[in-house]
Design an enzyme around this catalytic site. Structure first.
Site, PDB file in Angstrom:
ATOM      1  N   SER A 192       0.834  -1.211   0.000  1.00  0.00           N
ATOM      2  CA  SER A 192       0.000   0.000   0.000  1.00  0.00           C
ATOM      3  C   SER A 192       0.860   1.249   0.000  1.00  0.00           C
ATOM      4  O   SER A 192       1.973   1.261   0.547  1.00  0.00           O
ATOM      5  CB  SER A 192      -0.883  -0.004   1.256  1.00  0.00           C
ATOM      6  OG  SER A 192      -1.488   1.245   1.455  1.00  0.00           O
ATOM      7  N   TYR A 206      -2.240  -0.190   9.943  1.00  0.00           N
ATOM      8  CA  TYR A 206      -2.428  -0.738   8.594  1.00  0.00           C
ATOM      9  C   TYR A 206      -1.140  -0.620   7.791  1.00  0.00           C
ATOM     10  O   TYR A 206      -0.672  -1.586   7.180  1.00  0.00           O
ATOM     11  CB  TYR A 206      -3.568  -0.008   7.885  1.00  0.00           C
ATOM     12  CG  TYR A 206      -3.698  -0.347   6.424  1.00  0.00           C
ATOM     13  CD1 TYR A 206      -3.998  -1.646   6.026  1.00  0.00           C
ATOM     14  CD2 TYR A 206      -3.522   0.618   5.435  1.00  0.00           C
ATOM     15  CE1 TYR A 206      -4.116  -1.978   4.686  1.00  0.00           C
ATOM     16  CE2 TYR A 206      -3.644   0.293   4.098  1.00  0.00           C
ATOM     17  CZ  TYR A 206      -3.935  -1.004   3.724  1.00  0.00           C
ATOM     18  OH  TYR A 206      -4.036  -1.328   2.389  1.00  0.00           O
TER      19      TYR A 206
END
Length: 362
Positions: free
Chosen positions: A150, A175
């Protein structure tokens, strides 16, 4: 780089009912002859399961109508279930694994960290272990592991555009930390067990049947209900939006080229490992993005022509875990795979608005 012909291969796609996973499966069914696709998804309720079911129905329709002699098998399950993952590998012997299953979302990780450890760390570890042992009983090793990272790994990086050469040791959300951990884990397994792996750092993926927790989707839901949308950092945010078809095209190309397996001067494997940015390469101001979204929602008939947008917008401070800008340097992906995104923001949001009208209103 080792070229891989996808015909007659078995592909395991985790997170196959997800936004990116489902569109990748559709692409493979459309493009490749005699491909065997095995999809797994736990169908959790992080967001509307109805959208996931709709995506799976689209895949089933495509597979049933398929003229390429390809097959599609769906398994409802969780990659954090090691026994189940091992069973899938022993039964189907995948040639290529595309790991897209993950708990996504920066803000959700602040309040629900367990979900991220479960899926993003334990789940990914199980995939790596299964790849490691993939040839033990059949002699058929996984040829390429492609996995989702990501743009969140860049944290508060002030240098733009973001390059995979940048240091990314200071995540601002759990995350992001799990995604950086995935890259480190993949590197270790590539080095220790000579597993070709490629990580892809996705930049703000959007489009029809996307994730409802993403800003463009959430804004639309709220505007339709007459609620106020919150524009963070007073609109002083820029995002590198990437249309779903561009993301899928990038993954499709990367699947067909694995990092080379070769030994160094010490006779030990040089890790067949790579990480790329995959983004639009055109960061858009959040206020401009909202303006285009508004126009396309009107054009598609999602909202009435006399809708008062100004009465439903509120500029607010930055949220914890967010970053002011994302901007992908995709020159490496273009150099190695010929990847270049082609869908502009207006076209992408128009396609989303038209899908939204059909799915929720018509």
């Amino acid at each position: 780089m080792k070229k891989i012909n996808l015909e007659n291969k078995t592909i395991l796609v985790t997170g196959a009912a997800g936004f990116i996973g489902a569109n990748l499966v559709l692409k493979l069914l459309h493009e490749v002859s005699r491909i065997n696709i095995v999809g797994i998804d736990n169908m959790n309720d992080y967001y509307d399961v109805g959208i996931k079911e709709w995506r799976l129905e689209e895949i089933k329709t495509k597979a049933d109508d398929n003229s390429t002699d390809s097959s599609w098998t769906f398994i409802k399950g969780d990659i954090a279930d090691k026994e189940m993952v091992d069973k899938i590998f022993s039964q189907y012997h995948p040639d290529i694994v595309v790991n897209l299953a993950a708990q996504a979302g920066v803000r959700y990780s602040i309040t629900n960290p367990d979900a991220y450890i479960h899926s993003n760390l334990i789940g990914f570890y199980n995939i790596l272990e299964a790849c490691r042992h993939s040839g033990d009983d059949s002699g058929k090793k996984v040829e390429h592991l492609v996995y989702a990272s990501s743009s969140s790994v860049y944290g508060g990086n002030k240098k733009v555009p973001f390059s995979t050469d940048d240091k990314v040791d200071n995540p601002v959300s759990l995350y992001a930390a799990t995604k950086k951990s995935n890259e480190l884990m993949a590197h270790a397994y590539s080095k220790l067990y000579n597993i070709p792996s490629t990580g892809l750092r996705f930049f703000t993926v959007y489009g029809p049947a996307g994730r409802p927790d993403m800003a463009y989707f959430g804004f639309t839901n709220k505007l339709l209900k007459g609620e106020t949308i919150k524009i963070f950092n007073y609109g002083n945010c820029r995002r590198d939006f990437t249309y779903i078809d561009d993301i899928v095209e990038g993954i499709y190309r990367v699947m067909q080229g694995a990092p080379d397996q070769k030994n160094g001067e010490d006779g030990l494997p040089i890790p067949p490992y790579a990480v790329y940015n995959i983004g639009g390469g055109r960061p858009e101001n959040l206020l401009d993005f909202v303006d285009i979204l508004q126009q396309e929602l009107l054009n598609a008939g999602v909202l009435p022509k006399d809708y008062n947008f100004e009465a439903h917008k509120e500029l607010v401070p930055m949220q914890s875990g967010d970053v002011p800008v994302t901007y992908a340097d995709t020159t490496a992906l273009e150099r190695d795979y010929g990847y270049r995104p082609s869908v502009d923001l207006r076209t992408g949001l128009r396609n989303f608005a038209e899908w939204y009208k059909k799915f929720y209103i018509d």
